[in-house]
Scaffold this active site. Structure first.
Site, PDB file in Angstrom:
ATOM      1  N   ASP A   1       0.846  -1.181   0.000  1.00  0.00           N
ATOM      2  CA  ASP A   1       0.000   0.000   0.000  1.00  0.00           C
ATOM      3  C   ASP A   1       0.892   1.244   0.000  1.00  0.00           C
ATOM      4  O   ASP A   1       1.869   1.309   0.758  1.00  0.00           O
ATOM      5  CB  ASP A   1      -0.881  -0.039   1.257  1.00  0.00           C
ATOM      6  CG  ASP A   1      -1.916   1.048   1.264  1.00  0.00           C
ATOM      7  OD1 ASP A   1      -2.711   1.096   0.316  1.00  0.00           O
ATOM      8  OD2 ASP A   1      -1.926   1.854   2.216  1.00  0.00           O
TER       9      ASP A   1
ATOM     10  N   GLU B   1       1.604   0.153  -4.939  1.00  0.00           N
ATOM     11  CA  GLU B   1       1.127   1.421  -5.467  1.00  0.00           C
ATOM     12  C   GLU B   1       2.339   2.344  -5.580  1.00  0.00           C
ATOM     13  O   GLU B   1       2.990   2.623  -4.573  1.00  0.00           O
ATOM     14  CB  GLU B   1       0.112   2.051  -4.511  1.00  0.00           C
ATOM     15  CG  GLU B   1      -1.191   1.273  -4.407  1.00  0.00           C
ATOM     16  CD  GLU B   1      -2.198   1.957  -3.482  1.00  0.00           C
ATOM     17  OE1 GLU B   1      -3.356   2.090  -3.866  1.00  0.00           O
ATOM     18  OE2 GLU B   1      -1.815   2.342  -2.361  1.00  0.00           O
TER      19      GLU B   1
END
Ligand code: CA
Length: 634
Positions: free
Chosen positions: A327, A356
């Site tokens: 994340d 990400e």
């Protein structure tokens, strides 16, 4: 906050000691790193949430900032916390290395994890792939997966890890649901939204609220609300291992969504209590907020890096987790991510790693050191979400009305060609790219089409949805779908709109509505067909840019945004024809006889038709044709 120089801390105290609790037949050893603490004590409890300590024992400093306590006897099953003294003030906190805990993760628990293996665990092994591009990932959330009554899962197991071990569950219409559906679709990996212990959701009454889980509390133990008994620290561990074993039995890997970029709270976190200030980045004396969640982890510091690496290696070894999704990975630094990649590959050479490539705000780290998309080439074996392709396919994510290639914006044709060939400015190889057009964040694909392609009827929007998913599955890279998008998942709101960010929305919004599979079974079947086709054709899963260059050819652009892509090797040639416009389009074919394998409604390895010279491609759809190439020998 205590004052010290970080450089001095790392040069004087960084160490490679084993931290946490070590359990032996005749003794139990507690170790925690707290170099500037004046004293540290171990509190031992009978319960995970009630009562006073059974006793409190001081720890001894054993060098390089490590405090240790050795107890006679095997303390299996006992709960514990640490009390740290800083400037004369005492704070009680959970061991950052706690691998088990009681309800709501308030106290760690000493457990012999090797005793908590389900029957048959030794035979359970990582799912191995030749290349990352062989993966077809389904993203889902443990609770969403089975919470809805239409999941066909017994009410006692709904929303829990256990639902993933049920074979034979059916939708109301009699189709395989849950695990049976995942198997039928052909997904190679299930990517679970955070399953490590998170805050905000009260495990004593999980029904009262809902959360995606991006609020890390304890990094090294499973979330309690997914267990059938969150009070018993053993249950969540055993049940998560059963989940992993069940998926492995079906040849499916498990990917954990991990959130090392921030913690639920800064003040009061286990990390802050152990060493105030050390684990987080600050700017002008205030916590930096590159996560957008109030704080950001200082991964570049020696003992933070060690903490992250230790944690990931623990999940890979103890739970046989096949891959990790990071994340807001750009909050973390490149050296940490490369160390993560190196160490995880020692455990499992085929580990899947992606993240990400962006942050949730400005970070207090030099941009050159950030594990961002822009620096992708400097990260070893780590892929990134291809948000550019996502937006080109369905329209800008953050502008509801924006349309993409599949919904009428045909000038995006060249972006789609780049996507199909796995070419992105920042990516050196298709193995760097996680291609997708829907994930848990933002509107689902189906909802996005509802708010952007407003002049189309449902039939037209279905074509768009199918085309978008087909262009993900036919693209070079690693395809990822949000589970349920294959049966047109939707997150409707009562006011007629759709939910953009359902991180804390009720189950009624988030749960997978398996009865939608009954309604849209043909769409799911079509997507399953595409997944199978991708798996059978290596040309769709090339591992490097050089390979793509050698094995592909794109015909000149046409005015209406159509695409003709040829992929070839020694044995076969695939012709991918994309027609984004609202009427059938005639394509002139290269010389020879072509077998039609994929149309707007069918996928088949045996020819659906045979054609030469030319072919009409139906409106808003893709067609794949094939011919064999025989290499002359001698
Ligand atoms: Ca929790």
């Amino acid at each position: 906050m205590i004052h010290y120089s970080l450089e001095d801390i790392d040069s004087s105290y960084a160490c490679d000691e084993e931290l946490g609790v070590s359990l032996y037949s005749d003794r139990t050893v507690f170790r925690v790193w707290a170099p500037l603490a004046e004293a540290v004590e171990v509190n031992l409890y009978e319960s995970g949430d009630e009562g006073c300590p059974l006793f409190v024992k001081p720890m001894t400093k054993v060098g390089r900032g490590v405090w240790q306590l050795e107890l006679d006897g095997n303390a299996d099953g006992i709960f514990y916390t640490y009390t740290y003294s800083y400037n004369g003030e005492r704070t009680e906190g959970v061991d950052p290395y706690a691998r088990a805990a009681g309800i709501n993760g308030k106290r760690g628990c000493v457990l012999e994890l090797s005793r908590l293996n389900p029957h048959g665990w030794e035979e359970s092994d990582f799912v191995s792939l030749s290349r990352p591009t062989d993966a077809v990932i389904a993203e889902t959330h443990v609770r969403d997966f089975s919470k809805h009554p239409s999941s066909g899962i017994d009410s006692a197991d709904r929303g829990l890890f256990r639902a993933f071990t049920v074979t034979g569950s059916l939708t109301p219409g009699g189709l395989p649901s849950c695990l049976g559906h995942i198997r039928r679709m052909g997904y190679t990996h299930v990517h679970l939204l955070p399953i490590a212990d998170y805050g905000r959701l009260d495990e004593t009454c999980p029904e009262a609220s809902y959360n995606w889980g991006y609020d890390p509390e304890n990094y090294n133990l499973p979330e309690g609300s997914y267990s059938s008994d969150p009070y018993d620290p053993r249950t969540r561990i055993l049940e998560l291992k059963e989940l992993v074993m069940s998926l492995h039995k079906s040849g499916i890997g498990v990917i954990m969504d991990v959130v090392y970029n921030h913690t639920f709270k800064l003040d009061g976190s286990a990390l802050s209590k152990a060493f105030p200030g050390y684990y987080y980045r600050y700017k002008d004396g205030k916590p930096s907020n590159g996560s957008g969640c109030g704080n950001e982890i200082a991964s570049e510091r020696a003992m933070v890096r060690k903490y992250i690496v230790d944690s990931l290696c623990f999940w890979a070894r103890e739970y046989k987790i096949d891959g990790f999704r990071f994340d807001l990975m750009a909050v973390l630094d490149i050296d940490t991510m490369n160390e993560v990649s190196r160490r995880l590959r020692e455990i499992n050479p085929g580990v899947l790693l992606y993240g990400e490539g962006w942050t949730g705000g400005a970070i207090a780290l030099d941009g050159k050191s950030s594990a961002s998309k822009a620096n992708a080439g400097r990260l070893d074996g780590i892929a990134f979400f291809n948000d550019g392709y996502r937006d080109a396919l369905k329209g800008e994510t953050f502008v509801d009305a924006a349309v993409g290639y599949v919904s009428g914006n045909h000038i995006l044709r060249d972006r789609i060609v780049d996507g199909l060939l796995g070419r992105e400015k920042w990516a050196d190889s298709p193995s760097r790219l996680v291609n997708y057009c829907e994930a848990h964040d933002n509107l689902t694909l189906w909802d996005k089409l509802a708010v952007s392609a407003v002049s189309y009827h449902e039939r037209g929007r279905k074509k768009m949805a199918r085309l978008a998913m087909a262009l993900v599955l036919l693209a070079q890279g690693i395809p990822l779908l949000q589970l349920g998008q294959e049966f047109l998942r939707s997150k409707p709101l009562e006011d007629g709109g759709f939910e953009h960010n359902s991180y804390a929305s009720p189950d009624s919004v988030n749960s997978l509505k398996w009865d939608m599979l009954d309604e849209n079974s043909e769409d799911a079947q079509y997507i399953a067909g595409l997944i199978g086709y991708r798996k059978r054709h290596r040309l769709l899963r090339l591992g490097s840019s050089e390979e793509v260059q050698t094995h592909s050819y794109v015909a000149d652009p046409s005015a209406e945004g159509t695409i003709m892509l040829r992929l070839f090797d020694d044995s076969e040639e695939l012709l991918v024809l994309v027609n984004p416009i609202s009427r059938a389009k005639f394509f002139m074919l290269p010389d020879g006889e072509w077998e039609v394998n994929i149309t707007d409604c069918c996928v088949s390895e045996s020819p659906l038709a045979v054609c030469c010279e030319g072919m009409f491609v139906p409106p808003i759809s893709v067609m794949v044709l094939k011919r064999y190439r025989w290499k002359r020998s001698g």
